[in-house]
Design a protein around this motif. Structure first.
Motif, mmCIF file in Angstrom:
data_model
loop_
_atom_site.group_PDB
_atom_site.id
_atom_site.type_symbol
_atom_site.label_atom_id
_atom_site.label_comp_id
_atom_site.label_asym_id
_atom_site.label_seq_id
_atom_site.Cartn_x
_atom_site.Cartn_y
_atom_site.Cartn_z
ATOM 1 N N ALA A 1 0.831 -1.214 0.000
ATOM 2 C CA ALA A 1 0.000 0.000 0.000
ATOM 3 C C ALA A 1 0.860 1.257 0.000
ATOM 4 N N ILE A 2 1.989 1.203 0.720
ATOM 5 C CA ILE A 2 2.845 2.393 0.827
ATOM 6 C C ILE A 2 3.430 2.796 -0.532
ATOM 7 N N PRO A 3 4.095 1.882 -1.279
ATOM 8 C CA PRO A 3 4.573 2.304 -2.611
ATOM 9 C C PRO A 3 3.434 2.629 -3.571
ATOM 10 N N ARG A 4 2.306 1.899 -3.451
ATOM 11 C CA ARG A 4 1.155 2.138 -4.330
ATOM 12 C C ARG A 4 0.632 3.565 -4.168
ATOM 13 N N VAL A 5 0.366 3.942 -2.926
ATOM 14 C CA VAL A 5 -0.204 5.266 -2.683
ATOM 15 C C VAL A 5 0.847 6.361 -2.874
ATOM 16 N N SER A 6 2.104 6.069 -2.539
ATOM 17 C CA SER A 6 3.174 7.060 -2.722
ATOM 18 C C SER A 6 3.327 7.431 -4.188
ATOM 19 N N VAL A 7 3.407 6.395 -5.044
ATOM 20 C CA VAL A 7 3.552 6.631 -6.487
ATOM 21 C C VAL A 7 2.308 7.331 -7.032
ATOM 22 N N GLY A 8 1.119 6.819 -6.653
ATOM 23 C CA GLY A 8 -0.122 7.413 -7.132
ATOM 24 C C GLY A 8 -0.298 8.842 -6.658
ATOM 25 N N LEU B 1 -0.826 14.471 -7.417
ATOM 26 C CA LEU B 1 -0.762 15.832 -6.882
ATOM 27 C C LEU B 1 0.220 16.718 -7.643
ATOM 28 N N SER B 2 1.349 16.138 -8.105
ATOM 29 C CA SER B 2 2.311 16.945 -8.857
ATOM 30 C C SER B 2 1.739 17.320 -10.224
ATOM 31 N N THR B 3 1.100 16.355 -10.903
ATOM 32 C CA THR B 3 0.536 16.656 -12.227
ATOM 33 C C THR B 3 -0.703 17.549 -12.108
ATOM 34 N N PHE B 4 -1.455 17.417 -11.010
ATOM 35 C CA PHE B 4 -2.637 18.260 -10.817
ATOM 36 C C PHE B 4 -2.237 19.719 -10.634
ATOM 37 N N MET C 1 -2.039 10.092 -16.174
ATOM 38 C CA MET C 1 -0.700 9.819 -15.637
ATOM 39 C C MET C 1 -0.764 8.905 -14.418
ATOM 40 N N VAL C 2 -1.780 9.113 -13.580
ATOM 41 C CA VAL C 2 -1.939 8.294 -12.369
ATOM 42 C C VAL C 2 -2.143 6.829 -12.723
ATOM 43 N N VAL C 3 -3.034 6.551 -13.685
ATOM 44 C CA VAL C 3 -3.345 5.171 -14.062
ATOM 45 C C VAL C 3 -2.112 4.459 -14.609
ATOM 46 N N LEU C 4 -1.358 5.129 -15.477
ATOM 47 C CA LEU C 4 -0.163 4.514 -16.065
ATOM 48 C C LEU C 4 0.901 4.206 -15.014
ATOM 49 N N ALA C 5 1.059 5.120 -14.057
ATOM 50 C CA ALA C 5 2.092 4.933 -13.033
ATOM 51 C C ALA C 5 1.673 3.962 -11.936
ATOM 52 N N MET C 6 0.387 3.923 -11.636
ATOM 53 C CA MET C 6 -0.091 3.244 -10.428
ATOM 54 C C MET C 6 -0.573 1.804 -10.630
ATOM 55 N N THR C 7 -1.019 1.443 -11.841
ATOM 56 C CA THR C 7 -1.657 0.135 -12.043
ATOM 57 C C THR C 7 -0.817 -1.066 -11.600
ATOM 58 N N PRO C 8 0.490 -1.164 -11.958
ATOM 59 C CA PRO C 8 1.265 -2.320 -11.484
ATOM 60 C C PRO C 8 1.298 -2.430 -9.956
#
Length: 298
Positions: free
Chosen positions: A171-178, A183-186, A217-224
């Motif tokens: 959960a930590i890497p998942r939410v960190s990356v997402g 937030l940066s792209t927003f 961007m979130v979906v591409l980075a976060m899905t794995p």
């Protein structure tokens, strides 16, 4: 108040996107650790999954895990977006008056870690409940909980307080990356839309447009990371609380990649976008509008 507004915004988005979360969870668990062509495909795509779940489990089946989902969104996103709002208000994400990509990424990731740790127990329960289904379309391990409170009691009774945080390593890497990506792209997208003068600066279309850009961007980075997180949370455990399929994040990643290939890490990509896209757009839009309304009322 930043924390409360952030939590309410996320809950508002969750009411609309929870059925997509159910679909995404089922698709990510389908064919777990099996090569393509060696398992029965119950859910061919997002739309077929919607139809199948609605037909077999009923319309209520599409809202499974809604209660822990709302709790998770309120606490995790309340802490995450609230922390980020405080960092943003203090001016820490700006360099020479402009949004800094590095600072927003670090701020988003830091806020995400805190939120992920706090929300992990209810996310664990949410995953268990959303994977539960009629045996004819069941995928992944079936936990058979009767509801959120029952699930929390059973997990605590069997595995203690640490059992409630099982799977948080993913959960930590998942939410960190997402979070860092979102937030940066927003922030950057809002600045870009304002600079291009596409809409008036105070228009509600500015945060909506920025949310749409951010969601891709979130979906591409976060899905794995999302696939791994779902599988670690849902896997069966032995009497001591150890996972029977995976030892941890890296073990799940390597086994999934070896057995299912790169596409295995992007299972449910369409469902992830249909869920994360609207959720990102709605939560960021509600968050921005609620903050603006609160500032006017102060």
């Amino acid at each position: 108040m930043d924390f409360v507004l952030s939590g309410v915004a996320a809950c508002g988005a969750c009411l609309f996107t929870n059925p997509l979360e159910v679909v995404k969870t089922r698709m990510q668990l389908q064919g777990e650790l099996k090569s393509r062509g060696t398992y029965q495909v119950y859910y061919r795509n997002v739309f077929h999954a919607f139809y199948t779940i609605g037909k077999v489990d009923g319309l209520a089946g599409l809202q499974k895990g809604l209660v822990p989902g709302l709790f998770y969104q309120f606490f995790m996103n309340g802490v995450r977006l609230g922390s980020y709002a405080i960092i943003e208000s203090a001016g820490y994400i700006h360099t020479n008056g402009r949004v800094s990509a590095v600072k927003t990424t670090l701020a988003g990731a830091s806020a995400g870690v805190v939120g992920a740790v706090m929300g992990s127990p209810v996310y664990l329960v949410k995953t268990h409940l959303q994977s539960q289904s009629t045996s004819s379309i069941a995928v992944g391990h079936q936990h058979r909980h009767e509801g959120m409170i029952h699930a929390l009691k059973v997990i605590y009774r069997q595995h203690g307080i640490l059992g409630l945080w099982r799977g948080s390593s993913a959960a930590i890497p998942r939410v960190s990356v997402g979070s860092a990506t979102q937030l940066s792209t927003f922030s950057s997208s809002k600045e870009l839309v304002v600079d291009l003068k596409v809409f008036p600066q105070d228009s509600w279309m500015v945060p909506l447009s920025a949310g749409m850009i951010s969601s891709v961007m979130v979906v591409l980075a976060m899905t794995p990371f999302d696939v791994i997180s779902t599988r670690l949370y849902n896997q069966p455990v032995d009497h001591s609380g150890k996972g029977q399929l995976y030892k941890g994040f890296s073990d799940c990643f390597s086994k999934t990649l070896k057995k299912e290939g790169l596409t295995g890490l992007y299972k449910g990509l369409g469902a992830s976008y249909f869920r994360l896209g609207p959720h990102t757009i709605l939560s960021l839009f509600f968050w921005d509008e609620l903050r603006r309304l609160y500032q006017k009322l102060r």
